[in-house]
Motif scaffolding. Sequence first.
Motif, PDB file in Angstrom:
ATOM      1  N   VAL A  93       0.874  -1.166   0.000  1.00 27.48           N
ATOM      2  CA  VAL A  93       0.000   0.000   0.000  1.00 27.48           C
ATOM      3  C   VAL A  93       0.917   1.223   0.000  1.00 27.48           C
ATOM      4  N   LEU A  94       0.606   2.166  -0.889  1.00 28.86           N
ATOM      5  CA  LEU A  94       1.376   3.398  -1.006  1.00 28.86           C
ATOM      6  C   LEU A  94       0.445   4.551  -0.640  1.00 28.86           C
ATOM      7  N   TYR A  95       0.917   5.446   0.220  1.00 28.28           N
ATOM      8  CA  TYR A  95       0.085   6.591   0.590  1.00 28.28           C
ATOM      9  C   TYR A  95       0.941   7.848   0.608  1.00 28.28           C
ATOM     10  N   GLU A  96       0.296   8.942   0.235  1.00 27.40           N
ATOM     11  CA  GLU A  96       0.982  10.210   0.052  1.00 27.40           C
ATOM     12  C   GLU A  96       1.141  10.964   1.368  1.00 27.40           C
ATOM     13  N   PRO A  97       1.940  12.041   1.367  1.00 23.59           N
ATOM     14  CA  PRO A  97       2.141  12.816   2.594  1.00 23.59           C
ATOM     15  C   PRO A  97       0.816  13.272   3.203  1.00 23.59           C
ATOM     16  N   GLY A  98       0.786  13.284   4.531  1.00 27.61           N
ATOM     17  CA  GLY A  98      -0.375  13.784   5.251  1.00 27.61           C
ATOM     18  C   GLY A  98      -1.499  12.789   5.438  1.00 27.61           C
ATOM     19  N   VAL A  99      -1.331  11.537   5.005  1.00 28.08           N
ATOM     20  CA  VAL A  99      -2.373  10.524   5.173  1.00 28.08           C
ATOM     21  C   VAL A  99      -2.159   9.825   6.515  1.00 28.08           C
ATOM     22  N   ALA A 100      -3.068  10.090   7.460  1.00 34.36           N
ATOM     23  CA  ALA A 100      -2.978   9.488   8.791  1.00 34.36           C
ATOM     24  C   ALA A 100      -3.380   8.014   8.719  1.00 34.36           C
ATOM     25  N   HIS A 101      -2.734   7.200   9.557  1.00 36.68           N
ATOM     26  CA  HIS A 101      -3.044   5.772   9.537  1.00 36.68           C
ATOM     27  C   HIS A 101      -2.734   5.125  10.881  1.00 36.68           C
ATOM     28  N   THR A 102      -3.313   3.960  11.074  1.00 40.29           N
ATOM     29  CA  THR A 102      -2.954   3.048  12.155  1.00 40.29           C
ATOM     30  C   THR A 102      -2.723   1.697  11.490  1.00 40.29           C
ATOM     31  N   TRP A 103      -2.296   0.698  12.266  1.00 43.53           N
ATOM     32  CA  TRP A 103      -2.086  -0.619  11.676  1.00 43.53           C
ATOM     33  C   TRP A 103      -2.295  -1.723  12.696  1.00 43.53           C
ATOM     34  N   HIS A 104      -2.430  -2.948  12.179  1.00 46.62           N
ATOM     35  CA  HIS A 104      -2.666  -4.115  13.021  1.00 46.62           C
ATOM     36  C   HIS A 104      -2.081  -5.348  12.332  1.00 46.62           C
ATOM     37  N   ALA A 105      -1.276  -6.119  13.071  1.00 49.74           N
ATOM     38  CA  ALA A 105      -0.741  -7.376  12.537  1.00 49.74           C
ATOM     39  C   ALA A 105      -1.789  -8.464  12.747  1.00 49.74           C
ATOM     40  N   LEU A 106      -2.389  -8.941  11.670  1.00 41.76           N
ATOM     41  CA  LEU A 106      -3.413  -9.977  11.746  1.00 41.76           C
ATOM     42  C   LEU A 106      -2.799 -11.329  12.108  1.00 41.76           C
ATOM     43  N   GLU A 107      -1.544 -11.515  11.744  1.00 42.53           N
ATOM     44  CA  GLU A 107      -0.736 -12.660  12.176  1.00 42.53           C
ATOM     45  C   GLU A 107       0.703 -12.171  12.205  1.00 42.53           C
TER      46      GLU A 107
END
Length: 135
Positions: A93-107
């Motif tokens: 996944v590629l996202y440009e400057p200023g794109v807020a995100h969180t993440w989660h390891a499903l495994e």
Amino acid sequence: MTSVGRISIGNAESFPASRGWFVGSFLGPDAGPRLRSDVEMKWGHHPAGDTRHELSQADDTASIAILISGRFELVFPGRRPERAQLRDQGDFVLYEPGVAHTWHALEESVILTVRWRPTGTVTPAPQTSGADADG
């Protein structure tokens, strides 16, 4: 880790003190050629269930997260798409400057993240009809 002149040889999993970042502007002067202002690279090893709850947002860098192994999800609140699941080796996944995100390891997952400071935009190539442009 070995750095001689303009060459560094090492293992990306060897940088827990910098949360996995092994190339970037925030490393110490002993980083040699890995001390960069134009690109940052992170080798993230995440156990199953590992989660970043707080939003992360880099206002001046674009990012690409590439799945090496496991299953991983990035969440972009208020954006479309709101979720990106990386399931197969090489998914990104590629996202440009200023794109807020969180993440989660499903495994249990390994993610290679690369961030850079965009210097301009590229005009897309015209669409061709019929066969792919590559032949």
